[in-house]
Each structure stands twice: as structure tokens, then as C-alpha cells.
Design a protein around this motif. Structure first.
Motif, short mmCIF file in Angstrom:
data_model
loop_
_atom_site.label_atom_id
_atom_site.label_comp_id
_atom_site.label_asym_id
_atom_site.label_seq_id
_atom_site.Cartn_x
_atom_site.Cartn_y
_atom_site.Cartn_z
N GLU A 32 3.73 12.33 -73.51
CA GLU A 32 5.07 12.64 -73.16
C GLU A 32 5.01 12.21 -71.62
OE1 GLU A 32 8.73 15.82 -73.26
OE2 GLU A 32 6.66 16.52 -73.28
N LEU A 33 4.13 12.99 -70.89
CA LEU A 33 4.10 12.73 -69.60
C LEU A 33 3.91 11.47 -68.93
CD1 LEU A 33 4.31 13.86 -66.54
CD2 LEU A 33 2.15 14.76 -66.81
N LYS A 34 2.74 10.81 -69.70
CA LYS A 34 2.50 9.38 -69.59
C LYS A 34 3.67 8.44 -69.63
CE LYS A 34 -1.13 9.86 -71.76
NZ LYS A 34 -2.54 9.97 -72.31
N GLU A 35 4.46 8.66 -70.67
CA GLU A 35 5.42 7.55 -71.02
C GLU A 35 6.61 7.81 -70.14
OE1 GLU A 35 6.15 8.32 -75.33
OE2 GLU A 35 4.47 7.06 -75.95
N SER A 36 6.94 9.10 -69.73
CA SER A 36 8.03 9.31 -68.87
C SER A 36 7.58 8.83 -67.39
CB SER A 36 8.23 10.77 -68.68
OG SER A 36 8.99 11.50 -67.72
N LEU A 37 6.23 8.98 -66.92
CA LEU A 37 5.78 8.48 -65.72
C LEU A 37 5.95 6.92 -65.74
CD1 LEU A 37 4.45 8.89 -62.84
CD2 LEU A 37 2.34 8.80 -64.01
N LEU A 38 5.51 6.22 -66.80
CA LEU A 38 5.56 4.74 -66.75
C LEU A 38 7.08 4.44 -66.66
CD1 LEU A 38 4.28 2.30 -67.08
CD2 LEU A 38 4.46 2.60 -69.72
N ARG A 39 8.04 5.08 -67.46
CA ARG A 39 9.49 4.72 -67.54
C ARG A 39 9.99 4.95 -66.23
NH1 ARG A 39 10.47 7.46 -71.69
NH2 ARG A 39 10.95 9.30 -70.59
N GLN A 88 -2.09 1.15 -73.58
CA GLN A 88 -0.77 1.51 -73.67
C GLN A 88 -0.05 2.46 -72.62
OE1 GLN A 88 -0.27 3.44 -77.56
NE2 GLN A 88 -0.40 1.60 -78.87
N HIS A 89 -0.69 3.08 -71.95
CA HIS A 89 -0.42 3.97 -70.95
C HIS A 89 -1.19 3.77 -69.41
CE1 HIS A 89 0.27 6.66 -74.52
NE2 HIS A 89 1.55 6.27 -74.27
N TYR A 90 -2.27 4.22 -69.49
CA TYR A 90 -2.87 3.99 -68.03
C TYR A 90 -3.06 2.65 -67.33
CZ TYR A 90 -4.76 8.89 -69.04
OH TYR A 90 -4.68 10.24 -69.38
N ASN A 91 -3.28 1.61 -68.24
CA ASN A 91 -3.23 0.28 -67.65
C ASN A 91 -1.90 -0.15 -67.08
OD1 ASN A 91 -6.11 0.19 -67.87
ND2 ASN A 91 -5.89 -1.34 -69.61
N PRO A 92 -0.92 0.06 -67.68
CA PRO A 92 0.54 -0.34 -67.09
C PRO A 92 0.82 0.71 -66.21
CG PRO A 92 0.83 0.43 -69.55
CD PRO A 92 -0.86 0.11 -69.20
N GLY A 114 -10.28 12.66 -62.51
CA GLY A 114 -10.13 11.46 -63.69
C GLY A 114 -9.00 10.41 -63.20
N ALA A 115 -8.39 10.35 -64.53
CA ALA A 115 -7.23 9.31 -64.22
C ALA A 115 -6.26 10.18 -63.39
CB ALA A 115 -6.39 9.51 -65.73
N GLY A 116 -6.06 11.35 -62.93
CA GLY A 116 -5.15 12.21 -61.93
C GLY A 116 -5.75 11.46 -60.55
N ALA A 117 -7.04 11.35 -60.35
CA ALA A 117 -7.54 10.94 -59.02
C ALA A 117 -7.10 9.51 -58.93
CB ALA A 117 -8.91 11.17 -58.58
N ALA A 118 -7.28 8.72 -60.08
CA ALA A 118 -7.10 7.32 -60.01
C ALA A 118 -5.33 7.01 -59.66
CB ALA A 118 -7.34 6.56 -61.48
N LEU A 143 -17.62 9.58 -71.04
CA LEU A 143 -16.78 8.26 -70.82
C LEU A 143 -17.07 7.54 -69.36
CD1 LEU A 143 -13.45 9.67 -72.07
CD2 LEU A 143 -15.11 8.13 -73.37
N GLY A 144 -16.75 6.18 -69.25
CA GLY A 144 -16.73 5.53 -68.27
C GLY A 144 -15.41 5.63 -67.55
N PRO A 145 -15.09 5.05 -66.48
CA PRO A 145 -13.90 5.03 -65.67
C PRO A 145 -12.76 4.07 -66.22
CG PRO A 145 -15.58 3.19 -64.73
CD PRO A 145 -16.20 3.92 -65.59
N ASP A 146 -11.59 4.66 -66.11
CA ASP A 146 -10.46 4.00 -66.45
C ASP A 146 -9.24 4.07 -65.54
OD1 ASP A 146 -9.09 6.52 -67.22
OD2 ASP A 146 -9.70 6.44 -69.22
N SER A 147 -8.17 3.95 -65.92
CA SER A 147 -6.86 3.87 -64.98
C SER A 147 -7.15 3.15 -63.62
CB SER A 147 -6.43 5.41 -64.74
OG SER A 147 -6.45 6.12 -65.87
N GLY A 148 -7.91 2.09 -63.72
CA GLY A 148 -8.14 1.49 -62.44
C GLY A 148 -8.98 1.73 -61.35
N ALA A 149 -9.64 2.87 -61.82
CA ALA A 149 -10.70 3.37 -60.85
C ALA A 149 -11.68 2.70 -60.39
CB ALA A 149 -11.02 5.03 -61.06
N SER A 150 -12.15 1.83 -61.21
CA SER A 150 -13.26 1.05 -60.81
C SER A 150 -12.87 -0.05 -60.04
CB SER A 150 -14.07 0.40 -62.29
OG SER A 150 -12.97 -0.55 -62.73
#
Length: 264
Positions: A32-39, A88-92, A114-118, A143-150
């Protein structure tokens, strides 16, 4: 909890402030928060009334990253949608922040993991409260990095140091973050919101068409040859030289008065 509850939006002085609002869960990221943030990010990008953006968190944390309770609960229920949340969420989300045609300030009010820092790494300017800290927590959950952190982290602090933080998953406190260039400023906790708004309002009053060009030109230069960067600069200056903001800046200089920029 409604979508409006999990993400607050406030507008003032040409600045839109988006506040992650799950303080009891350290603003961890549910679907819910990811979809709201992206929108909301996409809406801000297209809204000419929004000339600068601040991203922050409610309560004691900026963002703890993925909500692992929701993540594990869905997987145990046979729902494999968490395995698609990166695409679906982090990359966009990260693409929208990085490509935002206006300045983005991350006001890091507490722990960011994690994704919050990213989210903070993707912003153009990072200002941290004294109590803030950063952790690349991916390795801690296998896990490895996501959300563009790399991509973002090594551009902020260099490849070697970024790799170290990824592998060791250690906490970087605010003063170290300032020393290594992860943030540009550290302020007392109680001054963070006001200082972030001050910075954003100053940018919002500036030549936002130029800021958009600066962002795109810098992004191009980061992944191009010198010749390509020079060509991008040439094209950018040709566009900006024809803007009303450039004409206003020159006139204001000649008239010895402050310019009145309109972002066009």
C-alpha cells in the motif's frame, strides 16, 4: 488504514512534502505504501505547481525498508507477488525520483535501512538529523541490493566504500555519513523539518527549468564519454538560453535586482 494515512502530502511555498507515515512500523514499506508513494511521486513530477520535493518519515525513523512481516506473510500464504515487488514498485519509484524534473531533498529524520536508505540515495540532496543512520541491510536477510542502491551508493561515496557497506551491513551514523559524503548536512533533530523546507523553498524559488537540465546533464555525463557529455551540455545550454528564466536572470543582473524565476 487508508492510503492517505500511510503517506501524508503537504504543499507550501512551491514545495511538496511527502511523509512516510507508518511510524509504529518504522515506516517500513508495505504494498500500500509503495503504490501510494509511486503514485504521489508521478503526480508531483507532472504538477507545475510543485517546484521542489521533500521526502521524509514520521516518528523516529526515516524508513526501515521492506516490511518483512507482510513479505513473509504473503509468501507463506502462497502469494508470490513479493518476488515481483522490485520490478513493480522499487524500480519505478527510484526511476521517478532520479528522473524527477525538479529538485528532490531527502530529510532523513532517523534510521534508514535497505530500500529505505536507497530512497535517500536517489534524492538530489540529503540532509540528516543527528539521530539518523544508514544501513545497507540486504545481506542480513540473505539478499543483494535493490532499489537502485548498487547504482546510487557508489556514485555518492565510491565503489570500494559502497561495497564495504553492502558486505558488512554495518550502521553508518550521521556524522560518519557527513564525513564520507553520504549526506550534505547534519542538523539537530528538532531543526530538520524547518531546514529541509528552507532548502526546498529556496530551490523552488529558483530557475527550475535549469535545475531539470542540470539533473539530466549530470546523469548523462555519469555514464558517457567526454564527447557525449560536451554534446549534452551544448544542447542543454541552447535550450536554456531561450528560456524566460535566462532572460529574466540577465535583466535582473543588469538592473541590479533579484530575479523572479518562473520555471520556464
Amino acid at each position: 488504514m487508508t492510503t492517505e494515512d500511510v503517506l501524508r502530502r503537504e504543499d507550501a511555498d512551491g514545495v511538496r512534502t511527502l511523509t512516510l507515515n507508518r511510524p509504529k512500523a518504522y515506516n517500513s514499506l508495505t504494498v500500500e505504501l509503495k503504490e501510494s508513494l509511486l503514485r504521489e511521486l508521478r503526480q508531483a513530477a507532472s504538477d507545475d505547481e510543485v517546484r521542489a520535493l521533500v521526502l521524509t518519515g514520521a516518528g523516529k525513523a526515516f524508513c526501515a525498508g521492506q516490511d518483512l512481516k507482510e513479505h513473509i506473510g504473503k509468501l507463506r500464504a502462497g502469494d508470490d507477488s513479493p518476488l515481483r515487488t522490485v520490478s513493480q514498485h522499487y524500480n519505478p519509484i527510484i526511476k521517478t525520483i532520479v528522473d524527477m524534473p525538479k529538485p528532490v531533498i531527502a530529510a532523513v529524520n532517523g534510521p534508514a535501512a535497505g530500500a529505505g536508505a536507497a530512497l535517500a540515495y536517489a534524492a538530489d540532496v540529503r540532509i540528516a538529523a543527528s539521530s539518523a543512520n544508514f544501513m545497507m541491510a540486504f545481506a542480513k536477510v540473505g539478499l543483494g541490493p535493490d532499489s537502485g542502491a548498487s547504482w546510487t551508493l557508489q556514485r555518492l561515496i565510491g565503489y570500494g566504500r559502497a561495497l564495504e557497506l553492502m558486505l558488512l551491513a554495518r550502521t553508518v551514523e550521521s556524522e560518519e555519513a557527513l564525513r564520507i559524503g553520504l549526506v550534505g548536512e547534519v542538523v539537530a533533530d528538532e531543526n530538520l523539518a524547518a531546514r529541509a523546507h528552507e532548502l526546498a523553498a529556496g530551490l523552488a524559488a529558483g530557475p527550475t527549468a535549469a535545475y531539470s537540465s542540470i539533473k539530466s546533464t549530470m546523469a548523462t555525463a555519469a555514464r558517457s564519454t567526454l564527447d557525449e557529455a560536451l554534446a549534452e551540455e551544448d544542447a542543454g545550454q541552447a535550450r536554456l538560453g531561450a528560456t524566460a528564466d535566462h532572460a529574466e536572470a540577465v535583466a535582473a543582473f543588469v538592473d541590479k535586482r533579484p530575479p523572479n524565476f518562473r520555471g520556464r
